[in-house]
Design an enzyme around this catalytic site. Sequence first.
Site, PDB file in Angstrom:
ATOM      1  N   GLN A 197       0.805  -1.238   0.000  1.00  0.00           N
ATOM      2  CA  GLN A 197       0.000   0.000   0.000  1.00  0.00           C
ATOM      3  C   GLN A 197       0.831   1.278   0.000  1.00  0.00           C
ATOM      4  O   GLN A 197       0.303   2.343   0.306  1.00  0.00           O
ATOM      5  CB  GLN A 197      -0.928   0.003   1.226  1.00  0.00           C
ATOM      6  CG  GLN A 197      -1.977  -1.098   1.185  1.00  0.00           C
ATOM      7  CD  GLN A 197      -3.058  -0.939   2.237  1.00  0.00           C
ATOM      8  OE1 GLN A 197      -2.964  -0.084   3.115  1.00  0.00           O
ATOM      9  NE2 GLN A 197      -4.084  -1.760   2.150  1.00  0.00           N
ATOM     10  N   GLY A 221      -6.350   1.315  17.432  1.00  0.00           N
ATOM     11  CA  GLY A 221      -7.666   1.621  18.004  1.00  0.00           C
ATOM     12  C   GLY A 221      -8.497   0.391  18.329  1.00  0.00           C
ATOM     13  O   GLY A 221      -9.369   0.440  19.197  1.00  0.00           O
ATOM     14  N   GLU A 222      -8.241  -0.712  17.651  1.00  0.00           N
ATOM     15  CA  GLU A 222      -9.001  -1.946  17.901  1.00  0.00           C
ATOM     16  C   GLU A 222      -8.527  -2.644  19.174  1.00  0.00           C
ATOM     17  O   GLU A 222      -9.077  -3.659  19.588  1.00  0.00           O
ATOM     18  CB  GLU A 222      -8.881  -2.886  16.702  1.00  0.00           C
ATOM     19  CG  GLU A 222      -9.955  -2.665  15.639  1.00  0.00           C
ATOM     20  CD  GLU A 222      -9.993  -1.263  15.067  1.00  0.00           C
ATOM     21  OE1 GLU A 222      -8.946  -0.782  14.609  1.00  0.00           O
ATOM     22  OE2 GLU A 222     -11.059  -0.625  15.104  1.00  0.00           O
ATOM     23  N   TRP A 240      -4.089   6.691  12.797  1.00  0.00           N
ATOM     24  CA  TRP A 240      -3.271   5.638  12.178  1.00  0.00           C
ATOM     25  C   TRP A 240      -2.922   5.893  10.726  1.00  0.00           C
ATOM     26  O   TRP A 240      -2.092   5.189  10.165  1.00  0.00           O
ATOM     27  CB  TRP A 240      -3.933   4.268  12.337  1.00  0.00           C
ATOM     28  CG  TRP A 240      -5.343   4.135  11.831  1.00  0.00           C
ATOM     29  CD1 TRP A 240      -6.479   4.219  12.567  1.00  0.00           C
ATOM     30  CD2 TRP A 240      -5.779   3.827  10.491  1.00  0.00           C
ATOM     31  NE1 TRP A 240      -7.591   4.007  11.779  1.00  0.00           N
ATOM     32  CE2 TRP A 240      -7.188   3.763  10.504  1.00  0.00           C
ATOM     33  CE3 TRP A 240      -5.114   3.601   9.287  1.00  0.00           C
ATOM     34  CZ2 TRP A 240      -7.947   3.483   9.358  1.00  0.00           C
ATOM     35  CZ3 TRP A 240      -5.859   3.324   8.142  1.00  0.00           C
ATOM     36  CH2 TRP A 240      -7.254   3.274   8.184  1.00  0.00           C
ATOM     37  N   ASN A 294     -11.647   5.308  15.429  1.00  0.00           N
ATOM     38  CA  ASN A 294     -12.825   5.040  16.261  1.00  0.00           C
ATOM     39  C   ASN A 294     -12.508   5.149  17.743  1.00  0.00           C
ATOM     40  O   ASN A 294     -11.408   4.881  18.176  1.00  0.00           O
ATOM     41  CB  ASN A 294     -13.343   3.628  15.971  1.00  0.00           C
ATOM     42  CG  ASN A 294     -12.292   2.569  16.304  1.00  0.00           C
ATOM     43  OD1 ASN A 294     -11.333   2.394  15.569  1.00  0.00           O
ATOM     44  ND2 ASN A 294     -12.459   1.883  17.427  1.00  0.00           N
ATOM     45  N   ASP A 301     -17.585   1.873  13.970  1.00  0.00           N
ATOM     46  CA  ASP A 301     -16.178   1.886  13.552  1.00  0.00           C
ATOM     47  C   ASP A 301     -15.963   2.836  12.377  1.00  0.00           C
ATOM     48  O   ASP A 301     -15.214   2.538  11.455  1.00  0.00           O
ATOM     49  CB  ASP A 301     -15.667   0.479  13.206  1.00  0.00           C
ATOM     50  CG  ASP A 301     -14.162   0.461  12.970  1.00  0.00           C
ATOM     51  OD1 ASP A 301     -13.454   1.180  13.687  1.00  0.00           O
ATOM     52  OD2 ASP A 301     -13.703  -0.269  12.063  1.00  0.00           O
ATOM     53  N   ASP A 314     -14.000   5.287  11.665  1.00  0.00           N
ATOM     54  CA  ASP A 314     -12.768   6.042  11.907  1.00  0.00           C
ATOM     55  C   ASP A 314     -12.786   7.345  11.114  1.00  0.00           C
ATOM     56  O   ASP A 314     -13.189   7.345   9.952  1.00  0.00           O
ATOM     57  CB  ASP A 314     -11.548   5.234  11.465  1.00  0.00           C
ATOM     58  CG  ASP A 314     -11.325   3.989  12.305  1.00  0.00           C
ATOM     59  OD1 ASP A 314     -12.303   3.326  12.654  1.00  0.00           O
ATOM     60  OD2 ASP A 314     -10.164   3.690  12.605  1.00  0.00           O
ATOM     61  N   ALA A 346      -7.139  -4.928   4.339  1.00  0.00           N
ATOM     62  CA  ALA A 346      -8.191  -5.281   5.298  1.00  0.00           C
ATOM     63  C   ALA A 346      -9.324  -6.086   4.685  1.00  0.00           C
ATOM     64  O   ALA A 346      -9.986  -6.853   5.387  1.00  0.00           O
ATOM     65  CB  ALA A 346      -8.751  -4.004   5.934  1.00  0.00           C
TER      66      ALA A 346
END
Length: 591
Positions: free
Chosen positions: A87, A198-199, A263, A281, A323, A325, A557
Amino acid sequence: MKHSGLRKPFVLSALCAAMLMPAVSAWAVTDQEILDDVKSTNQIVTNGMGLQGQRYSTLDILNTDNIKDLRPVWAMSFGGEKQRGQQAQPMIKDGVMYVTASYSRVFAVDARTGKELWQYDARLPDDIRPCCDVINRGVALYGDLVIFGTLDAKLVALNKDTGKVVWRKSVADHKAGYSITAAPLVINGKLITGVSGGEFGVVGKIEAYDPKNGALLWTRPTVEGHMGYVYKDGKKIENGISGGEAGKTWPGDLWKTGGAAPWLGGYYDPETNLLLFGTGNPAPWNSHLRPGDNLFSSSRLALNPDDGSIQWHFQTTPHDGWDFDGVNELVSFNYQDGGKTVQAAATADRNGFFYVLDRTNGKFIRGFPFVDKITWAKGLDKNGRPIYIDDNRPGSPSAAEKGKSVFSAPAFLGAKNWMPMAYSQDTGLFYVPSNEWGMDIWNEDIAYKKGAAYLGAGFTIRPLNEDYIGVLRAIDPKTGKEVWRQKNYAPLWGGVMTTKGNLVFTGTPEGFLKAFNAKTGENVWEFQTGSGVLGSPVTWEMDGEQYVSVLSGWGGAVPLWGGEVAKRVKNFNQGGMLWTFKLPKDLVAKR
Ligand code: CA
């Protein structure tokens, strides 16, 4: 010049020094070069092709008339048994390309030939906790250093000639769920980074380091109530400016594990001297545990780069329960309105709304949906706050049972996710890589445990349409009008670039790098790279020719979290290639 071996005065003649010095000073990336990156076409020294992140190039050697002849010049493999999502956005300086690959790797490549010059592999511990694939989004260049963040939450600075480590610094504890996936940003002698996690209920933060040696300069937590600090002459000085009040928008102690991870990194606007970052989130996902707005989660923040103080914030999804974000890039741009220049910034949020803000103060100018289906809100009020549909919030669980499941659109992977949009200074349009999908989502009981997933929610993502999920959209930020759209079967997950040659580039999970006519949306060129294109394309000029480069390598993801959508794309092959294109020389001469 940092190579001590070359500094021995008794072997270094005046002639040698004269020959060596220009080569060295010509490379060293300066603050001025970073500020000027948006204007220079022969190098790319910022993520975003300019600090504001417009991803617009003034090059028009390549254009809608001749793009049909665009050909690959070389391709290079990242090798190894481990591939997964690629990415990054390449950087180019003095004929050398610097890119990152999956698993925290960095490559330096001869931009003319594709020959690998060096490779750096971070030795990652076994217990890293990346939420959403082992990806990385690129390096920062400064002086003679190539700097990037790793999946175990470290910053690493490498010598640009050798790939050897010059300094390494731990930013946060990876065992608590922290990692770094975004490209760092250098501005006025400061290296700025955010963190992921964040998770896992981390506390998000944005920090500045000295790019020369990795010394911490300031830290700004992004959950309201946490103190920020400036570090000066060995002293730690409290900087509570706009840090907010502990517990004000969070119940009890939840602010201590509040997420809001920035992030995706950020951008910088030289006109207002503001760092523009987004935050993820609030943790956990189960919103019934944390009544309140939960600042500064799912927000855009403007920070003073000198001390990290928050100058303004704009929260896209207060009390997020899906979620959504708020990390997506906030792109600075100016437009004319009734004869006056508006200093605006635009962002396409995970939650399905496109926002135009006044970037001098964070005030809402306008907002509108940019996807076809939004179930959780009726719209935005005059301040840009969502008007919630309470029945469409996933229900509260009891200790014994999960809460009421609802169908929500967009899905938590977002109307748009990390993949950066582009803004054309010629058409005045934003080119937005979006996705049409929804999800079944429900809440579950959850308690915080260090390093464990902290969601309190379950979900299944579903396509909304049989024949497509991805939609590349051209959007007019002044009217909210969609000027054109191009559908794609798989969800779009790659960055976008636009050029003065009236072109828009982006990639697809099906493996194509595609070009579109910026005005009409016509698909004018495509090339199959062999694996999904999730990287952000770039273009630059070298030896009088215009080049285009992009990374290829499916992952990210979607295959991990995509539910029914993941099934749809399960046969897509992984990869890890860096592709470079240009027009054949004889054809350019004839144009
Ligand atoms: Ca998230």
